[in-house]
Each structure stands twice: as structure tokens, then as C-alpha cells.
Motif scaffolding. Structure first.
Motif, mmCIF file in Angstrom:
data_model
loop_
_atom_site.group_PDB
_atom_site.id
_atom_site.type_symbol
_atom_site.label_atom_id
_atom_site.label_comp_id
_atom_site.label_asym_id
_atom_site.label_seq_id
_atom_site.Cartn_x
_atom_site.Cartn_y
_atom_site.Cartn_z
ATOM 1 N N SER A 28 0.678 -1.251 0.033
ATOM 2 C CA SER A 28 -0.001 -0.051 -0.075
ATOM 3 C C SER A 28 0.834 1.377 -0.203
ATOM 4 N N PHE A 29 1.463 1.609 -1.072
ATOM 5 C CA PHE A 29 2.647 2.424 -1.190
ATOM 6 C C PHE A 29 2.295 3.927 -0.686
ATOM 7 N N ASN A 30 1.012 4.371 -1.140
ATOM 8 C CA ASN A 30 0.638 5.619 -0.574
ATOM 9 C C ASN A 30 0.959 6.047 0.803
ATOM 10 N N GLY A 53 4.260 8.994 4.016
ATOM 11 C CA GLY A 53 3.209 8.831 2.956
ATOM 12 C C GLY A 53 2.686 10.128 2.980
ATOM 13 N N ARG A 71 8.765 11.255 -3.534
ATOM 14 C CA ARG A 71 7.858 10.080 -4.212
ATOM 15 C C ARG A 71 6.679 10.526 -5.152
ATOM 16 N N ASP A 72 6.499 9.671 -5.987
ATOM 17 C CA ASP A 72 5.399 9.670 -6.818
ATOM 18 C C ASP A 72 4.254 8.692 -6.582
ATOM 19 N N ASN A 73 3.491 8.851 -5.726
ATOM 20 C CA ASN A 73 2.355 7.901 -5.276
ATOM 21 C C ASN A 73 1.501 7.174 -6.498
ATOM 22 N N LYS A 76 3.845 4.661 -7.752
ATOM 23 C CA LYS A 76 4.425 3.878 -6.655
ATOM 24 C C LYS A 76 5.935 4.046 -6.691
#
Length: 116
Positions: A28-30, A53, A71-73, A76
Motif C-alpha cells: 500500500s505504497f501511498n 506517506g 515520491r510519486d504515489n 508507486k
């Protein structure tokens, strides 16, 4: 299955720049904290940069002002922009993902070599 795949390492001269990328899947990357760690030959692994996050960042003193984690949600993916590289930055750089209990997932690493 969780996968963290690093890319972007290589050989660069002192003063140069590199951008590392880490593509994540199976998590759950975000909502996860992402980080970059490194291990130089004969030394212990150390934290380089972390990003929550929500986008809060933390850096090792040795890289502050030179490295930037982002990061680029949507993709991912977490990045590490490394500028003004020094020979002492030479190491295998690892991407990691985790939560408040710790960094439970690790990539296989990418080698960064900075020549003087």
C-alpha cells in the motif's frame, strides 16, 4: 508479492549527480514510509533519507543539502536525487518500505561509485 526494484546507480565523478529510482509493487505504497539506505564496503548499513506517506522527509547529516528524496504515489515510485557527490558516497544503495514498526521490505540494491 512485495517487490522493490532500484535503478539508476552507476559510476560518476566527484561533484556529479545521479538519480536513483525505486519502483514498488505489492504494498500500500501511498501510506507507507519509504527510505533509502546505503552500505559502503566494510561498514554498517546506514539511513540516507526517509519520506512518509504525507511527504515529511528526514536526512542523514552527511547528505543534507545534497540529496533530495521524493515520491510519486501514482507511479508507486520513490526517488533519490543525489548532487555534489563525494567519493565517500560510494556504496550499495537500498530502497526500503515500512511503517511505524520498522522497515520491513527491502530491495536488492544498486551500486553507486563516485570516483575522485
Amino acid at each position: 508479492q512485495v517487490q522493490l526494484v532500484e535503478s539508476g546507480g552507476g559510476l560518476v565523478q566527484a561533484g556529479g549527480s545521479l538519480r536513483l529510482s525505486c519502483a514498488a509493487s505489492g504494498i500500500s505504497f501511498n501510506i507507507m514510509k519509504m527510505g533509502w539506505y546505503r552500505q559502503a564496503p566494510g561498514k554498517q548499513r546506514e539511513m540516507v533519507a526517509l519520506i512518509t506517506g504525507g511527504g515529511t522527509t528526514n536526512y542523514a547529516d552527511s547528505v543534507k543539502g545534497r540529496f533530495t528524496i521524493s515520491r510519486d504515489n501514482a507511479k508507486k515510485t520513490v526517488f533519490l536525487q543525489m548532487n555534489s557527490l563525494k567519493p565517500e558516497d560510494t556504496a550499495v544503495y537500498y530502497c526500503a518500505a515500512g511503517d511505524i514498526s520498522g522497515m520491513g521490505y527491502w530491495g536488492k540494491g544498486t551500486l553507486v561509485t563516485v570516483s575522485s
